[in-house]
Design an enzyme around this catalytic site. Structure first.
Site, short mmCIF file in Angstrom:
data_model
loop_
_atom_site.label_atom_id
_atom_site.label_comp_id
_atom_site.label_asym_id
_atom_site.label_seq_id
_atom_site.Cartn_x
_atom_site.Cartn_y
_atom_site.Cartn_z
CE1 TYR A 1 -37.58 -23.21 8.96
CE2 TYR A 1 -36.03 -22.33 10.56
CZ TYR A 1 -36.39 -22.56 9.25
OH TYR A 1 -35.55 -22.16 8.23
NE ARG B 1 -37.60 -14.40 6.39
CZ ARG B 1 -37.34 -15.41 5.54
NH1 ARG B 1 -36.45 -16.32 5.85
NH2 ARG B 1 -37.97 -15.50 4.39
CE LYS C 1 -35.90 -26.01 7.10
NZ LYS C 1 -35.81 -26.20 5.65
CG ASN D 1 -47.74 -25.21 -0.80
OD1 ASN D 1 -46.83 -24.38 -0.67
ND2 ASN D 1 -48.27 -25.84 0.24
N GLY E 1 -44.61 -18.47 -0.55
CA GLY E 1 -43.95 -17.90 -1.73
C GLY E 1 -44.93 -17.06 -2.52
CG ASP F 1 -48.83 -29.60 0.43
OD1 ASP F 1 -47.69 -29.93 0.82
OD2 ASP F 1 -49.76 -29.32 1.21
CB VAL F 2 -43.34 -31.23 -1.14
CG1 VAL F 2 -42.88 -30.54 -2.40
CG2 VAL F 2 -43.09 -30.37 0.10
#
Ligand code: NAD
Ligand code: UDP
Length: 319
Positions: free
Chosen positions: A151, A192, A155, A37, A41, A61-62
């Site tokens: 996050y 990052r 996970k 989506n 990315g 969008d998953v």
């Protein structure tokens, strides 16, 4: 490696790791459907792939349980999730949803197609680790309500869901615990360490080292990570398996190496440490070596030079 997959779905395939993975799958002759989506990315990561036979993109969008992607599915890689601290701190609920609902959708897709499923998990499940180096049987030390928990816990939930699917449905699943990966196509502004230091060094600005810089990371070049993910997918191992480079460096050493490779005279500038920043991180990759015959091959000097070249660094062009 025995590779018998005709078709794969890659969620998060327009991201940094996902786009390299899609490329390698196509080079192995596997058809790829990328489901993304573009939350973090970029379409430009797919520019070369969009014209490649066997590649297709589904913009979805998953977490909203989209319609099934077209065609057969032999293999599902679930990578869709914000991944940089800057991204998941600005997208906390989206990150929790990608790990929970997104994982449920991707596993359901794999189940209905009788496909192998690989979850892209993370070294963050170990939190600020009490074991060093981290082995897969270490359960971790995570603050469940701190800012990074959106996050880390997403996970951990994704791992739990994947393990339940294996137990309850006899689904063919595996879990990769990916350690810090870097390389071309990281977003310059994703916050990052490596894109931040690379951009700063190339612009001649001070390199912002958080805290003392004595905290460690073990950085793995993206080609090595992708090779590890493919080896794990091709195996029958249920995981979790650490995929990372055990060469441990302090953040300060990484900053200094980038200064050296770019030839910048810009100084180091210390900034406040991030909350709950893990102090040490280094994978024990004994399991990956033994079960997959995999170990990283690209040194940090080589990988950083390639990355800097991609970011446009003059001093790295000869590397
Ligand atoms: P990235 O942000 O570049 O890629 C993530 C991709 O997922 C993006 O293309 C984004 O648009 C997509 N996405 C996010 N939410 C989505 C949703 N709801 N539906 C569809 N697509 C969605 O990050 P990355 O560094 O390439 O990481 C990829 C995966 O690998 C992530 O799951 C991450 O947790 C895992 N991982 C990465 C690292 C690393 O160092 N890069 C380390 C450990 C684990
Ligand atoms: N870091 C830093 N300066 C920056 C960005 C990050 O010193 O501009 C540090 C960060 O605090 C952490 C390490 O670099 O100790 C790795 O951070 P990154 O966001 O790359 O990944 P993490 O391993 O924390 O998910």
């Amino acid at each position: 490696m025995d590779w018998n997959f005709a078709s794969a779905v890659v969620t998060g395939g327009a991201g940094f790791v996902g786009s390299h993975l899609c490329e390698r799958l196509l080079s192995l002759g596997t058809k790829v459907v990328c489901v993304d989506n573009f939350a973090t990315g970029a379409r430009e990561n797919l520019w070369e792939l969009l014209d490649t036979p066997g590649f297709s993109l589904v913009e979805a969008d998953v977490t909203t349980w989209p319609a099934d992607p077209p065609g057969d599915v032999d293999l599902v890689f679930h990578l869709a999730s914000p991944a940089s601290p800057r991204d998941y701190l600005r997208l906390p609920f989206e990150t929790l949803a990608a790990g929970s609902t997104g994982t449920a959708w991707a596993l359901d897709l794999a189940r209905r197609h009788d496909a192998r499923f690989l979850l892209a998990s993370t070294s963050e499940v170990y939190g600020d680790p009490g074991q060093h180096p981290q082995r897969e049987d270490y359960w971790g030390n995570v603050n469940p309500i701190g800012p990074r928990s959106v996050y880390d816990e997403a996970k951990r939930y994704a791992e739990a869901y994947t393990a339940a699917a294996r137990r309850e449905w006899q689904a063919d699943t595996t879990i990769a615990r990916i350690f810090n990966t870097y390389g071309p196509r990281m977003r310059a502004e994703d916050g990052r360490m490596i894109p931040a230091f690379a951009g700063q060094a190339l612009r001649g600005e001070p390199l912002t080292v958080a805290g003392s810089g004595e905290q460690t990371r073990s950085i793995c070049y993206v080609d090595d990570t992708v090779t590890g993910l493919l080896a794990l997918a091709a195996s029958t191992h249920p995981g979790p398996v650490n995929i990372g480079n055990p060469h441990e460096l302090t953040v300060l050493e990484i900053a200094e190496e980038i200064r050296r490779l770019t030839g910048t005279r810009a100084p180091i500038r210390h900034i406040p440490a991030a909350e709950d920043d893990p102090r040490r991180r280094c994978p024990d990759i004994g399991l990956a070596r033994a079960e997959l015959g995999w170990a990283p091959e690209i040194t940090s000097a080589d990988g950083l030079a390639r990355t800097l070249r991609w970011f446009g660094g003059p001093a790295s062009r000869s590397a």
